[in-house]
Write a protein that holds these residues in place. Structure first.
Motif, PDB file in Angstrom:
ATOM      1  N   LEU A  70     -19.315 -24.374  34.759  1.00 39.57           N
ATOM      2  CA  LEU A  70     -18.647 -24.985  33.606  1.00 39.57           C
ATOM      3  C   LEU A  70     -17.529 -25.887  34.130  1.00 39.57           C
ATOM      4  CD1 LEU A  70     -18.188 -21.933  31.196  1.00 39.57           C
ATOM      5  CD2 LEU A  70     -19.674 -23.889  30.815  1.00 39.57           C
ATOM      6  N   CYS A  71     -17.468 -27.115  33.636  1.00 43.32           N
ATOM      7  CA  CYS A  71     -16.394 -28.014  34.081  1.00 43.32           C
ATOM      8  C   CYS A  71     -15.075 -27.591  33.424  1.00 43.32           C
ATOM      9  CB  CYS A  71     -16.734 -29.459  33.751  1.00 43.32           C
ATOM     10  SG  CYS A  71     -16.625 -29.846  32.007  1.00 43.32           S
ATOM     11  N   VAL A  72     -13.991 -28.162  33.891  1.00 38.67           N
ATOM     12  CA  VAL A  72     -12.659 -27.787  33.390  1.00 38.67           C
ATOM     13  C   VAL A  72     -12.547 -28.098  31.897  1.00 38.67           C
ATOM     14  CG1 VAL A  72     -10.184 -28.264  33.619  1.00 38.67           C
ATOM     15  CG2 VAL A  72     -11.617 -28.121  35.662  1.00 38.67           C
ATOM     16  N   THR A  73     -13.059 -29.254  31.498  1.00 36.22           N
ATOM     17  CA  THR A  73     -12.952 -29.664  30.088  1.00 36.22           C
ATOM     18  C   THR A  73     -13.711 -28.689  29.179  1.00 36.22           C
ATOM     19  OG1 THR A  73     -12.932 -31.937  30.880  1.00 36.22           O
ATOM     20  CG2 THR A  73     -13.259 -31.618  28.517  1.00 36.22           C
ATOM     21  N   CYS A  74     -14.943 -28.359  29.555  1.00 26.58           N
ATOM     22  CA  CYS A  74     -15.734 -27.443  28.720  1.00 26.58           C
ATOM     23  C   CYS A  74     -15.103 -26.046  28.696  1.00 26.58           C
ATOM     24  CB  CYS A  74     -17.177 -27.367  29.215  1.00 26.58           C
ATOM     25  SG  CYS A  74     -18.106 -28.861  28.841  1.00 26.58           S
ATOM     26  N   SER A  75     -14.607 -25.599  29.847  1.00 27.06           N
ATOM     27  CA  SER A  75     -13.948 -24.287  29.890  1.00 27.06           C
ATOM     28  C   SER A  75     -12.771 -24.247  28.925  1.00 27.06           C
ATOM     29  CB  SER A  75     -13.445 -23.979  31.305  1.00 27.06           C
ATOM     30  OG  SER A  75     -14.516 -24.003  32.205  1.00 27.06           O
TER      31      SER A  75
ATOM     32  N   SER B 176     -24.022 -30.091  38.216  1.00 29.98           N
ATOM     33  CA  SER B 176     -23.460 -30.608  36.964  1.00 29.98           C
ATOM     34  C   SER B 176     -23.095 -29.453  36.045  1.00 29.98           C
ATOM     35  CB  SER B 176     -24.440 -31.556  36.289  1.00 29.98           C
ATOM     36  OG  SER B 176     -25.623 -30.863  35.986  1.00 29.98           O
ATOM     37  N   CYS B 177     -22.150 -29.726  35.142  1.00 30.26           N
ATOM     38  CA  CYS B 177     -21.707 -28.716  34.173  1.00 30.26           C
ATOM     39  C   CYS B 177     -22.878 -28.383  33.254  1.00 30.26           C
ATOM     40  CB  CYS B 177     -20.530 -29.260  33.369  1.00 30.26           C
ATOM     41  SG  CYS B 177     -20.110 -28.265  31.937  1.00 30.26           S
ATOM     42  N   ILE B 178     -23.107 -27.102  33.037  1.00 28.81           N
ATOM     43  CA  ILE B 178     -24.256 -26.670  32.243  1.00 28.81           C
ATOM     44  C   ILE B 178     -24.139 -27.096  30.775  1.00 28.81           C
ATOM     45  CG2 ILE B 178     -23.325 -24.379  31.657  1.00 28.81           C
ATOM     46  CD1 ILE B 178     -26.145 -23.297  32.161  1.00 28.81           C
ATOM     47  N   MET B 179     -22.902 -27.352  30.337  1.00 27.60           N
ATOM     48  CA  MET B 179     -22.708 -27.696  28.928  1.00 27.60           C
ATOM     49  C   MET B 179     -22.700 -29.196  28.666  1.00 27.60           C
ATOM     50  SD  MET B 179     -20.569 -24.575  27.307  1.00 27.60           S
ATOM     51  CE  MET B 179     -20.372 -25.431  25.822  1.00 27.60           C
ATOM     52  N   CYS B 180     -21.929 -29.950  29.450  1.00 28.39           N
ATOM     53  CA  CYS B 180     -21.795 -31.379  29.153  1.00 28.39           C
ATOM     54  C   CYS B 180     -22.567 -32.263  30.128  1.00 28.39           C
ATOM     55  CB  CYS B 180     -20.327 -31.783  29.117  1.00 28.39           C
ATOM     56  SG  CYS B 180     -19.550 -31.704  30.753  1.00 28.39           S
ATOM     57  N   LYS B 181     -23.122 -31.641  31.192  1.00 26.83           N
ATOM     58  CA  LYS B 181     -23.945 -32.351  32.193  1.00 26.83           C
ATOM     59  C   LYS B 181     -23.139 -33.312  33.075  1.00 26.83           C
ATOM     60  CE  LYS B 181     -27.533 -30.422  30.237  1.00 26.83           C
ATOM     61  NZ  LYS B 181     -27.846 -29.095  30.716  1.00 26.83           N
TER      62      LYS B 181
END
Ligand code: ZN
Length: 221
Positions: free
Chosen positions: A17-22, A5-10
């Motif tokens: 990091l997912c594309v959105t958070c990046s 899972s993305c470390i920021m948004c889970k």
């Protein structure tokens, strides 16, 4: 890898990091607040610095990045913040001759194993080719954690900063911190730096700044 899972948004993501958070991080880092923003001008007055440079407001995604660095040992994100700071926030003229990291109390460093401002300072110094002045600005044993204190108590608190007896000749320094909230800690540190050097020029470099009294920073631009 798919159950990562993305470390920021889970949210599920094949990368840390997912594309959105990046994308959110890039957008945020590329748009630092102007030095003439009213909240920065106010903070400059509160802490009595000569100027303040901030990478972003302490809100998504900067707040989450700093939280991951400070409390989840994700110190690798310091590189992202420090390089973004140099590229998008820092004016290239009038750079200081040394960088001073905001010290933390010995027990806090002991608990975490590292001091975030020191890591940021190392990366900034290396990239800018500016030496670090470590162990000059110190914090006494009386300083305690501010987590449990109200804003008023934080402002009133004596932070116990002092400078080492070895006094180098300084004219312009950058004082580096990860987050600036009320400015009270920064103000005390600056006071200590100027005690034996009243004419010292101090630039504050900070990765995130909270908006005082919950004002939405965007409403003042
Ligand atoms: Zn994400």
């Amino acid at each position: 890898m798919l159950n990562q899972s993305c470390i920021m948004c889970k949210q599920r993501s094949s990368a840390v990091l997912c594309v959105t958070c990046s994308k959110d991080i890039v957008i945020s880092i590329k748009s630092p607040p102007s030095p003439s923003h009213p909240l920065l001008v106010d903070m400059q007055t509160i802490v009595a610095a000569n100027n303040i440079t901030v990478l972003g407001w302490y809100q998504w995604p900067i707040d989450t990045l700093i939280h991951l660095i400070k409390f989840k040992q994700r110190v690798g994100f310091c590189r992202l913040l420090s390089h973004g700071f140099i590229r998008y926030a820092l004016p290239t003229h009038d750079l200081p001759s040394v960088i001073i990291p905001m010290p933390s109390s010995w027990w806090k460093s002991m608990c975490r194993g590292y001091n975030t401002p020191s890591i940021l300072s190392q990366m900034l110094g290396k990239k800018l080719n500016i030496p670090l002045l470590n162990n000059y600005l110190k914090v006494g044993l009386t300083a305690t954690s501010q987590h449990h204190l109200s804003r008023t108590k934080r402002i009133d608190k004596h932070h116990g900063f002092y400078c080492s007896s070895n006094k180098p000749r300084l004219t312009h320094v950058a004082l580096v911190d990860d987050v600036i909230t009320t400015g009270s800690t920064m103000r005390s540190a600056i006071k200590a730096l100027r005690q034996y050097n009243p004419d010292l020029r101090i630039s504050v470099w900070c990765m995130g700044m909270t908006s005082l009294d919950g004002i939405n920073p965007s409403s003042l631009t």
